[in-house]
Enzyme design. Structure first.
Site, PDB file in Angstrom:
ATOM      1  N   LEU A   1      20.761  -8.880 -64.125  1.00 42.64           N
ATOM      2  CA  LEU A   1      20.397  -8.780 -65.532  1.00 42.64           C
ATOM      3  C   LEU A   1      19.447  -7.610 -65.734  1.00 42.64           C
ATOM      4  O   LEU A   1      18.602  -7.326 -64.882  1.00 42.64           O
ATOM      5  CB  LEU A   1      19.705 -10.069 -66.005  1.00 42.64           C
ATOM      6  CG  LEU A   1      20.512 -11.370 -65.963  1.00 42.64           C
ATOM      7  CD1 LEU A   1      19.662 -12.526 -66.469  1.00 42.64           C
ATOM      8  CD2 LEU A   1      21.791 -11.257 -66.772  1.00 42.64           C
ATOM      9  N   ASP A   2      19.571  -6.932 -66.887  1.00 39.31           N
ATOM     10  CA  ASP A   2      18.612  -5.894 -67.238  1.00 39.31           C
ATOM     11  C   ASP A   2      17.217  -6.496 -67.320  1.00 39.31           C
ATOM     12  O   ASP A   2      17.047  -7.698 -67.569  1.00 39.31           O
ATOM     13  CB  ASP A   2      18.969  -5.275 -68.595  1.00 39.31           C
ATOM     14  CG  ASP A   2      20.288  -4.528 -68.568  1.00 39.31           C
ATOM     15  OD1 ASP A   2      20.699  -4.092 -67.473  1.00 39.31           O
ATOM     16  OD2 ASP A   2      20.909  -4.388 -69.642  1.00 39.31           O
ATOM     17  N   ARG A   3      16.214  -5.646 -67.166  1.00 37.98           N
ATOM     18  CA  ARG A   3      14.825  -6.124 -67.151  1.00 37.98           C
ATOM     19  C   ARG A   3      14.487  -6.969 -68.377  1.00 37.98           C
ATOM     20  O   ARG A   3      13.842  -8.020 -68.266  1.00 37.98           O
ATOM     21  CB  ARG A   3      13.870  -4.918 -67.076  1.00 37.98           C
ATOM     22  CG  ARG A   3      12.390  -5.315 -67.009  1.00 37.98           C
ATOM     23  CD  ARG A   3      11.502  -4.090 -67.090  1.00 37.98           C
ATOM     24  NE  ARG A   3      11.687  -3.437 -68.397  1.00 37.98           N
ATOM     25  CZ  ARG A   3      11.152  -2.260 -68.706  1.00 37.98           C
ATOM     26  NH1 ARG A   3      10.441  -1.594 -67.813  1.00 37.98           N
ATOM     27  NH2 ARG A   3      11.366  -1.730 -69.901  1.00 37.98           N
TER      28      ARG A   3
ATOM     29  N   THR B   1      16.557  -8.521 -70.437  1.00 40.72           N
ATOM     30  CA  THR B   1      17.494  -9.610 -70.716  1.00 40.72           C
ATOM     31  C   THR B   1      17.015 -10.852 -69.980  1.00 40.72           C
ATOM     32  O   THR B   1      16.668 -10.787 -68.800  1.00 40.72           O
ATOM     33  CB  THR B   1      18.915  -9.243 -70.260  1.00 40.72           C
ATOM     34  OG1 THR B   1      19.361  -8.091 -70.975  1.00 40.72           O
ATOM     35  CG2 THR B   1      19.878 -10.386 -70.512  1.00 40.72           C
TER      36      THR B   1
ATOM     37  N   ARG C   1      25.578  -4.460 -74.706  1.00 36.21           N
ATOM     38  CA  ARG C   1      24.787  -3.576 -75.560  1.00 36.21           C
ATOM     39  C   ARG C   1      25.629  -2.408 -76.072  1.00 36.21           C
ATOM     40  O   ARG C   1      25.564  -2.037 -77.247  1.00 36.21           O
ATOM     41  CB  ARG C   1      23.558  -3.087 -74.785  1.00 36.21           C
ATOM     42  CG  ARG C   1      22.677  -4.230 -74.312  1.00 36.21           C
ATOM     43  CD  ARG C   1      21.692  -3.811 -73.227  1.00 36.21           C
ATOM     44  NE  ARG C   1      20.678  -2.900 -73.748  1.00 36.21           N
ATOM     45  CZ  ARG C   1      19.759  -2.328 -72.970  1.00 36.21           C
ATOM     46  NH1 ARG C   1      19.758  -2.558 -71.652  1.00 36.21           N
ATOM     47  NH2 ARG C   1      18.858  -1.526 -73.505  1.00 36.21           N
TER      48      ARG C   1
END
Length: 304
Positions: A138-140, A142, A242
């Site tokens: 996961l992105d930071r 998210t 996104r």
């Protein structure tokens, strides 16, 4: 799966005559890379308790065991102590609920304090003989569920499920504007944006990407309209949700990298709410869920 002198061990029973050990293990989902590591990095292949090579010919009823080598932590991954929100754990898997603001793996800009650092610390403390294998990153900014495998073989099996669309990933997001359709599919290829090492964009020469979208609610705050959507990933491209939503003119609320406003929240409004897959060893279907964190739950009451 169990441990023998810290080496993880898998046991199998041969069900047919005259099959090579190499072929038998490939049928069981053990990759060539894992077999090579087992041979050269301190593992072992046993047939009826005796060490053998992959050229051994098996007979029906033979007992085959694979002792995986002890994995060293990845270079540059420092084990650290810290709190992890564990949703599920067994000898093969670790499912975590990640807060927003925490990176999944270290980077040049953030070499410590990541999920991987804390998991490496947990593995060291509990003598788990593995490096950290992140299955779903996961992105930071998210939040939500992510899956970690406890050895390279489990990672390989889960990655294979993801490639065959056997791994379910469901997200909740808030996007700008009111969407006209209640359900639709986005199939647009994604690639790196020219001149950027971070941003992605929809482009003809990109990799195939599919996202299923369902609108859950429409909201407004002081003239600012936004929608709550559920998204299911069929592929796992970097920044896929996104980029796909931005490409439709509906960037995620709080996602300033892709044109979202910061008026309601200071991070992209994206949460991994559910993951599901078959257990890589038992085949039993598993499903895990995570509730929206407080900052996203507040958005559902930001109505005019």
């Amino acid at each position: 799966m169990w441990q023998e002198d810290l080496r993880v061990r898998l046991d199998f029973l041969v069900e047919e005559d005259s099959v090579l050990l190499r072929e038998f293990l490939q049928q069981k989902g053990i990759s060539k890379k894992t077999l090579t590591a087992t041979k050269y990095e301190g593992g072992a292949l046993l047939v009826n308790g005796q060490e053998q090579t992959v050229r051994c010919r098996l007979a029906k009823g033979d007992a085959v065991s694979v002792l995986f080598p002890i994995e060293e932590p990845s270079a540059g991954l420092s084990p650290e102590e810290g709190e992890l929100s564990v949703v599920y754990e067994d000898e093969a898997l670790l499912i975590l609920d990640k807060p927003a603001g925490m990176a999944t793996i270290p980077s040049r800009d953030q070499p410590s304090g990541t999920v991987a650092n804390l998991v490496a610390g947990k593995f060291r403390r509990e003598q788990v003989p593995s490096t950290v294998h992140v299955v779903t990153r996961l992105d930071r900014d998210t939040s939500g569920l992510l899956c970690i495998a406890k050895n390279r073989h489990i990672h390989h099996l889960l990655s294979s499920q993801m490639e065959s669309i056997g791994f379910h990933r469901q997200y909740i997001a808030f996007v700008e504007g009111h969407l006209k359709e209640s359900r639709f599919i986005i199939e647009r290829p994604i690639g790196r944006k020219d001149g950027s090492i971070i941003e992605r964009t929809v482009r003809e020469d990109g990799q195939y990407a599919r996202t299923d979208v369902e609108v859950l609610g429409l909201y407004g705050n002081d003239g600012y309209l936004f929608s709550e959507v559920m998204l299911v990933l069929h592929t796992g491209r970097t920044h896929q949700i996104r980029v796909h939503m931005q490409s439709l003119g509906h960037p995620l609320v709080g996602d300033d990298l892709y044109g979202g406003s910061l008026s309601l929240i200071s991070r992209q409004a994206l949460h991994c709410a559910s993951i599901g897959f078959c257990h890589p060893l038992t085949g039993v279907p598993l499903r895990f869920t995570s509730s929206l964190p407080p900052d996203l739950s507040l958005l559902t009451i930001q109505t005019e």
